[in-house]
Design an enzyme around this catalytic site. Structure first.
Site, PDB file in Angstrom:
ATOM      1  N   ASP A 110     -23.087-105.812  19.608  1.00 57.72           N
ATOM      2  CA  ASP A 110     -23.851-105.322  20.759  1.00 57.72           C
ATOM      3  C   ASP A 110     -24.902-106.336  21.204  1.00 57.72           C
ATOM      4  O   ASP A 110     -25.765-106.730  20.415  1.00 57.72           O
ATOM      5  CB  ASP A 110     -24.538-103.995  20.366  1.00 57.72           C
ATOM      6  CG  ASP A 110     -25.336-103.394  21.505  1.00 57.72           C
ATOM      7  OD1 ASP A 110     -25.166-103.827  22.659  1.00 57.72           O
ATOM      8  OD2 ASP A 110     -26.141-102.470  21.234  1.00 57.72           O
ATOM      9  N   ASP A 130     -28.341 -96.532  25.337  1.00 57.81           N
ATOM     10  CA  ASP A 130     -29.399 -97.179  24.552  1.00 57.81           C
ATOM     11  C   ASP A 130     -30.678 -96.360  24.598  1.00 57.81           C
ATOM     12  O   ASP A 130     -31.400 -96.364  25.600  1.00 57.81           O
ATOM     13  CB  ASP A 130     -29.680 -98.573  25.139  1.00 57.81           C
ATOM     14  CG  ASP A 130     -28.637 -99.596  24.732  1.00 57.81           C
ATOM     15  OD1 ASP A 130     -28.294 -99.662  23.548  1.00 57.81           O
ATOM     16  OD2 ASP A 130     -28.163-100.337  25.627  1.00 57.81           O
TER      17      ASP A 130
HETATM   18  C1  DX5 Z   1     -30.086-104.095  23.439  1.00 58.92           C
HETATM   19  C2  DX5 Z   1     -29.094-102.973  23.657  1.00 58.92           C
HETATM   20  C3  DX5 Z   1     -27.773-103.423  24.214  1.00 58.92           C
HETATM   21  C4  DX5 Z   1     -27.863-103.946  25.644  1.00 58.92           C
HETATM   22  C5  DX5 Z   1     -26.617-104.698  26.030  1.00 58.92           C
HETATM   23  O1  DX5 Z   1     -31.195-103.610  22.790  1.00 58.92           O
HETATM   24  O2  DX5 Z   1     -28.855-102.300  22.450  1.00 58.92           O
HETATM   25  O3  DX5 Z   1     -26.834-102.376  24.143  1.00 58.92           O
HETATM   26  O4  DX5 Z   1     -28.050-102.880  26.563  1.00 58.92           O
HETATM   27  O5  DX5 Z   1     -26.831-105.350  27.236  1.00 58.92           O
HETATM   28  P1  DX5 Z   1     -26.395-106.891  27.452  1.00 58.92           P
HETATM   29  O6  DX5 Z   1     -24.891-106.904  27.340  1.00 58.92           O
HETATM   30  O7  DX5 Z   1     -26.889-107.220  28.809  1.00 58.92           O
HETATM   31  O8  DX5 Z   1     -27.019-107.702  26.359  1.00 58.92           O
HETATM   32 ZN    ZN Z   2     -27.144-100.945  22.368  1.00 66.49          ZN
END
Ligand code: DX5
Ligand code: ZN
Length: 232
Positions: free
Chosen positions: A191, A32
């Site tokens: 996601d 990310d």
């Molecule tokens: C949010 C990110 C996600 C996040 C997912 O902006 O794009 O990829 O890291 O983490 P969880 O599963 O904890 O929501």
């Molecule tokens: Zn992400």
């Protein structure tokens, strides 16, 4: 059976190698990239990729690096992420809000010989003809539907997104059928906010790829990934 992309944002970077060992059965490592402008949070840039690649080589793991750009002007950074070793680059429709521009960027990413994804925020609802155009003309490998507002891991999945996944699945299936001759298959990734207690419904609505951070890293990672992969 969905593929799993584990978000490294939730890993402990002081013990990165051990953290990667914990997710050795993941299909992809999700990276990310946040700039503090497109989203309120700041994370990492291209430099994170080579140490992660190095660890994967050392551990002899064939896991794809799935870069999620949450930045303004993502087009300016495609080449450097490709050169750093990204296998998949996903950028946001909201970075431009312009279908032609997004189609151009998808093509540019694919011209590097890697996979291209386009992400859509929970509050963005494109009319069907625009999604169809984006998918037909851009022909991305992945359409990523955000389950949370981008910026942070550990947020709660937004329930409206279930329906969005279902509707998008129908459009993507239609396009995939008509794309048979092109030998291309667009996958739907979801996601954010994915937990063991909602993953089954997310898959049932049409997700091909589950991207998850906190659920994977806060529990027995390999087991969670395995459970995700068993869903139908
Ligand atoms: C949010 C990110 C996600 C996040 C997912 O902006 O794009 O990829 O890291 O983490 P969880 O599963 O904890 O929501
Ligand atoms: Zn992400």
């Amino acid at each position: 059976m969905p593929k799993v992309s584990s978000s490294i944002l939730c890993a402990n970077f002081a013990i990165l190698k051990d953290e990667i060992k914990r997710i050795e059965n993941t299909d992809m490592i999700h990276i990310d990239v946040m700039d503090g402008v497109f989203v309120p949070n700041l994370t990492f840039g291209q430099k994170i990729i080579s140490p992660v690649k190095g660890i994967l080589m050392e551990l002899n793991l064939k896991i794809l690096l799935d870069v999620h750009l949450m930045i303004i002007n993502p087009h300016n950074h495609i080449k450097s992420f490709y050169e750093a070793g990204a296998d998949i680059i996903t950028f946001h429709y909201e970075a431009y809000r312009n279908i032609e521009k997004c189609i151009d960027i998808i093509k540019d990413i694919k011209n590097f010989g890697i996979k291209a994804g386009i992400a859509i925020n929970p509050e963005t609802y494109l009319p069907e003809y625009e999604i169809v155009r984006l998918l037909r003309e851009g022909n991305p490998d992945i359409l990523l539907i955000m389950g949370v507002h981008p910026g942070f891991s550990g947020q709660k999945f937004i329930p409206n997104v279930f329906d969005k996944i279902k509707k998008t699945r129908k459009i993507v299936d239609r396009i995939n059928r008509s794309n048979l001759r092109k030998n291309s298959d667009i996958k739907i990734a979801v996601d954010g906010g994915i937990k063991m207690n909602n993953a089954a419904e997310i898959v049932k609505n049409g997700a091909d790829i589950l991207t998850a951070g906190s659920e994977v890293f806060e529990c027995n990672s390999c087991k969670i990934i395995e459970e995700f992969k068993k869903l139908k």
